[in-house]
Design a protein around this motif. Structure first.
Motif, short mmCIF file in Angstrom:
data_model
loop_
_atom_site.label_atom_id
_atom_site.label_comp_id
_atom_site.label_asym_id
_atom_site.label_seq_id
_atom_site.Cartn_x
_atom_site.Cartn_y
_atom_site.Cartn_z
N UNK A 23 0.67 -1.01 0.14
CA UNK A 23 0.00 -0.04 -0.15
C UNK A 23 0.88 1.11 -0.16
N UNK A 24 2.13 1.23 0.64
CA UNK A 24 2.83 2.39 0.77
C UNK A 24 3.50 2.83 -0.53
N UNK A 25 4.13 1.54 -1.25
CA UNK A 25 4.58 1.80 -2.66
C UNK A 25 3.61 2.30 -3.52
N UNK A 26 2.21 1.65 -3.56
CA UNK A 26 1.43 2.25 -4.57
C UNK A 26 0.97 3.74 -4.12
N UNK A 27 0.96 4.23 -2.91
CA UNK A 27 0.80 5.52 -2.59
C UNK A 27 1.90 6.40 -3.23
N UNK A 28 3.05 5.96 -3.22
CA UNK A 28 4.34 6.55 -3.65
C UNK A 28 4.38 6.51 -5.31
N UNK A 29 3.40 6.11 -5.88
CA UNK A 29 3.38 5.99 -7.30
C UNK A 29 4.26 4.74 -7.88
N UNK A 30 4.55 3.91 -7.10
CA UNK A 30 5.44 2.74 -7.68
C UNK A 30 4.32 1.79 -8.08
N UNK A 31 4.27 1.46 -9.73
CA UNK A 31 3.58 0.39 -10.14
C UNK A 31 4.09 -0.72 -10.61
N UNK A 32 3.44 -1.95 -10.31
CA UNK A 32 3.95 -3.25 -10.58
C UNK A 32 2.94 -4.02 -11.64
N UNK A 33 3.12 -4.57 -12.62
CA UNK A 33 2.36 -5.41 -13.47
C UNK A 33 1.95 -6.62 -12.69
N UNK A 34 3.00 -7.23 -11.72
CA UNK A 34 2.51 -8.43 -11.03
C UNK A 34 3.40 -8.45 -9.80
N UNK A 35 2.97 -9.09 -8.84
CA UNK A 35 3.39 -9.23 -7.49
C UNK A 35 3.82 -10.74 -7.51
N UNK A 36 5.05 -10.91 -7.50
CA UNK A 36 5.53 -12.45 -7.43
C UNK A 36 5.99 -12.67 -6.24
N UNK A 37 5.37 -13.86 -5.49
CA UNK A 37 5.39 -14.51 -4.31
C UNK A 37 6.03 -15.90 -4.20
N UNK A 38 6.58 -16.18 -3.05
CA UNK A 38 6.69 -17.74 -2.90
C UNK A 38 5.62 -18.52 -2.24
N UNK A 39 5.69 -19.53 -2.05
CA UNK A 39 4.51 -20.31 -1.57
C UNK A 39 4.17 -19.91 0.04
N UNK A 40 5.00 -19.06 0.65
CA UNK A 40 4.72 -18.66 2.12
C UNK A 40 3.63 -17.69 2.18
N UNK A 41 3.66 -16.79 0.80
CA UNK A 41 2.75 -15.73 0.88
C UNK A 41 1.44 -15.86 0.06
N UNK A 86 1.32 -13.39 -9.20
CA UNK A 86 1.64 -14.73 -9.76
C UNK A 86 2.81 -15.39 -8.69
N UNK A 87 2.49 -16.42 -8.17
CA UNK A 87 3.18 -16.95 -7.02
C UNK A 87 3.10 -18.66 -6.97
N UNK A 88 3.95 -19.28 -6.22
CA UNK A 88 4.14 -20.49 -6.28
C UNK A 88 3.12 -20.92 -5.08
N UNK A 89 2.51 -22.09 -5.15
CA UNK A 89 1.45 -22.64 -4.08
C UNK A 89 1.99 -24.00 -3.70
N UNK A 90 1.85 -24.03 -2.43
CA UNK A 90 2.21 -25.22 -1.59
C UNK A 90 0.94 -25.97 -1.34
N UNK A 91 1.18 -27.32 -1.74
CA UNK A 91 0.02 -28.23 -1.48
C UNK A 91 -0.43 -28.42 0.16
N UNK A 92 -1.43 -27.71 0.58
CA UNK A 92 -1.75 -27.71 2.19
C UNK A 92 -3.15 -28.38 2.17
N UNK A 93 -3.50 -29.00 0.97
CA UNK A 93 -4.85 -29.99 1.30
C UNK A 93 -5.99 -28.87 0.93
N UNK A 94 -5.78 -27.76 0.44
CA UNK A 94 -6.64 -26.66 0.08
C UNK A 94 -7.33 -27.06 -1.25
N UNK A 95 -8.60 -26.64 -1.42
CA UNK A 95 -9.42 -27.17 -2.42
C UNK A 95 -9.74 -25.90 -3.29
N UNK A 96 -9.82 -26.23 -4.76
CA UNK A 96 -10.30 -25.24 -5.59
C UNK A 96 -11.66 -26.08 -6.38
#
Length: 256
Positions: free
Chosen positions: A13-31, A48-58
């Motif tokens: 939120x702070x980065x967006x308020x400062x005018x910093x734009x990103x096409x995508x936020x890349x994340x590892x499985x923790x986030x 766009x992020x890696x997903x860890x199998x935690x028995x979640x369902x889709x």
């Protein structure tokens, strides 16, 4: 005092308020969890992020599946491909996402799960963009192992910690700039010299003689009275030059 996802959300939120734009936020499985992805989507940010199998369902075709079950559905469609994808929806917030299932080239039983909230992206693009995270990993590895991020000194002051982090990142930036200048063939300097290796150097005298020869051939081809004026002007110009220039054309002849 905040949990990591909440702290990261405030930083975004702070980065967006400062005018910093990103096409995508890349994340590892923790986030890459559904609540956090939903929070970023509410800010208008694609993930766009890696997903860890935690028995979640889709949800897929109206039914709930785990990641391994979805992978089996996707991979059975083309057993020869290393990756496939499915459009699914998350269970709680019903977010529409694309999950790419990437097969381990060496161990076909192992799969990676990459989630994208931008459904317009192709499988290739999702994998390519997520691959940029490797640069982030090497950056943190170098900062912690070589530049002593967090280990150079001890402090309980938040401002001191921020200052120390900024100093370490500045060091990394300088070192990376030097590496690019000296080793990276894609930099303009290296590319310029690489292309100039095949260009033969020409002496100034040879260049002037070649230019004058071309000029004389062109003038002699006209055959008009105007060329006499031009020849006279050139002869006078050569006569007014230094000995070096005169020495290049000792026997100037206008005859073709």
């Amino acid at each position: 005092m905040l949990q990591k996802p909440k702290a990261v959300l405030r930083m975004v939120e702070s980065a967006l308020a400062a005018g910093i734009h990103a096409d995508y936020i890349l994340m590892d499985s923790w986030f890459t969890t559904e609540p956090f992805v939903k929070s970023l989507s509410d800010l208008g940010q694609d993930v766009i992020g890696m997903v860890k199998d935690m028995k979640q369902r889709y949800y897929y075709n109206g039914h709930l599946y785990t990641l391994p079950q979805l992978a089996k559905i996707a991979m059975d469609r083309s057993k020869n491909k290393l990756y496939r994808s499915l459009m699914v929806r998350t269970r709680k917030h019903y977010l529409s996402v694309r999950i790419v299932f990437v097969r381990n080239r060496n161990k076909k039983g192992e799969l990676l799960y990459i989630l994208s909230t931008d459904n317009a992206l192709s499988e290739d693009e999702i994998i390519r963009i997520y691959g940029m995270r490797w640069n982030i990993e090497t950056f943190f590895k170098a900062s912690k192992s070589l530049l002593k991020l967090g280990r150079e000194f001890q402090t309980r002051s938040y401002d001191s910690a921020v200052a120390h982090t900024a100093i370490v990142f500045a060091r990394y930036t300088f070192l990376e700039w030097l590496r690019r200048q000296e080793n990276d063939p894609k930099t303009y300097g290296g590319l310029f010299f690489a292309l100039c290796e095949d260009v033969q150097d020409m002496e100034l005298s040879d260049a002037l003689r070649s230019l004058m020869s071309l000029f004389m051939e062109t003038i002699n081809g006209y055959g008009t009275e105007d060329t006499e004026t031009i020849k006279s002007k050139v002869s006078n110009w050569i006569a007014s030059q230094s000995r070096y220039i005169k020495g290049l054309f000792p026997n100037l002849c206008w005859e073709s």
